[in-house]
Design an enzyme around this catalytic site. Sequence first.
Site, short mmCIF file in Angstrom:
data_model
loop_
_atom_site.label_atom_id
_atom_site.label_comp_id
_atom_site.label_asym_id
_atom_site.label_seq_id
_atom_site.Cartn_x
_atom_site.Cartn_y
_atom_site.Cartn_z
N SER A 10 -72.81 -28.46 -25.58
CA SER A 10 -71.38 -28.24 -25.81
C SER A 10 -71.22 -26.95 -26.59
CB SER A 10 -70.80 -29.40 -26.60
OG SER A 10 -71.22 -29.30 -27.95
N LYS A 11 -69.96 -26.66 -26.89
CA LYS A 11 -69.65 -25.43 -27.63
C LYS A 11 -70.43 -25.34 -28.95
CE LYS A 11 -65.23 -23.82 -25.96
NZ LYS A 11 -64.35 -24.94 -25.56
N ARG A 12 -70.71 -26.50 -29.53
CA ARG A 12 -71.45 -26.49 -30.79
C ARG A 12 -72.77 -25.73 -30.66
NH1 ARG A 12 -73.83 -31.02 -31.82
NH2 ARG A 12 -73.29 -31.93 -29.83
#
Length: 469
Positions: free
Chosen positions: A242-244
């Site tokens: 994910s963006k993380r």
Amino acid sequence: MTVRVRFAPSPTGYLHVGGARTALINWLFAKKHGGTFILRIEDTDEARSTPEMTQAILGGLSWLGITWDEGPFFQSERKALYAATADKLLASGGAYRCFCTKEAIASRKAALAKPDEWKYDGLCRSISEQESKRRAASGEPFVIRCKVPKEAIEWDDIIKGPIRFEPQEVEDFILVRSDKTPTYHLSVVSDDVQMQMTHVIRGEDHISNTPKQIAIYRALGAATPLFGHLPLILGPDQKKLSKRHGVTSVMAYRDEGILPLALFNFLAQLGVNLGEEPYLTLSEIITRFDLNAVKKSASVFDRAKLTFINAKVISGTPPCELAQLLHPFLAALLENAPEPDEAAVSVMATRAKDMKDLAAALVPFLTEDFVYDAKAMEKATKDRTGLEALRALLPKLQAVAPEDWAPEKLETLVRAHAEESGVKAGALIHPIRVFLIGRAESPGIFDLLFAMGRERTLARLRRGLAKMG
Ligand code: GLU
């Protein structure tokens, strides 16, 4: 059977690596089997879909080299089909109107020991057709639900193997909301039937949707396609990518200087063994691709591997092509950057990890106004005897005929001069490198000298030596 597959993104975000991998696997599967790859934009969620995102997705696919044979189709333009499917299901008894209000459902749910496990209880199933029509005609709000048969739904997933859902796991889900808008399940199956999909290959986050969709196919009396669910892509921490985890949008990789062929190779081999080569051409990938060989388990997104593949693709790309691709990266570093010459591109490409890196390495070939790394400079010029020997090398370099200005001849000359002067070759090579490009690292120094050309080499060596006194 002619293979027909699709990529069906919702334009609520950019094309990220997960979506790109799904598109690419479908595309490869179509190419491998001489089939048709269809692009369908699932923009029924009008509040969250934007034309900009659609363009970004199309742009991302095109950049990767994924072309579509049919479409793009837009679900927002196909609402009549979904309404017709709902009518057909109502008429055949595969669906029914449900008049339960939100409040009524909420209170039945609250009465459960475990409200979170609530599934629609089928209360409106028993309303007669006449009664149902009458209540609808009187203006009472309703949703349309699929009448899911009380039997297990199973399929042989082409990637995951047999998957089975028990009857209590699949509720009578909604096909049409009370505002008459179709749900994802209704629109996706209407389209997949009408577009004659033979295979539905998508991310494993859709597994729980598949029994519901199979129920619709059955209610419609339509042949079900084969389903294949691709395993997740994980970040290095083993959690869903994910963006993380930093950059995940395809276009952001482009802007970072990843070449499309590199990202394509990287995504194609996530969970598929394509061989030992660092990368393959698209047609080689198509030849070797086998959907049956896709791993069932998740794969980890290994950024270092992408960088490795990218470096190999860069050094394997013809310099004239690289020169074209370099424009935006050079423009970000230099105003009115001149076109780098092929010799320079060709030499510097052997060590660049991405296009940004390559552009930076080419700056000393394009301007006199580049940065000299102070530390590298200090280290390379400490040895005064080396500098003296370098000074004595200048007339010899000056005397090299233009046609002899080539890596092997230059190497012979420099090494012989080091020996004559009683210094190690490194004592000449280190200052040469830093005077030429301002850095301590570069591809082979003789290739660098060659690419720099005789006049520029002499000018920079003179300038460097003068600075050193
Ligand atoms: N539109 C769905 C998504 O973006 C995909 C639907 C499907 O492949 O069936 O995840």
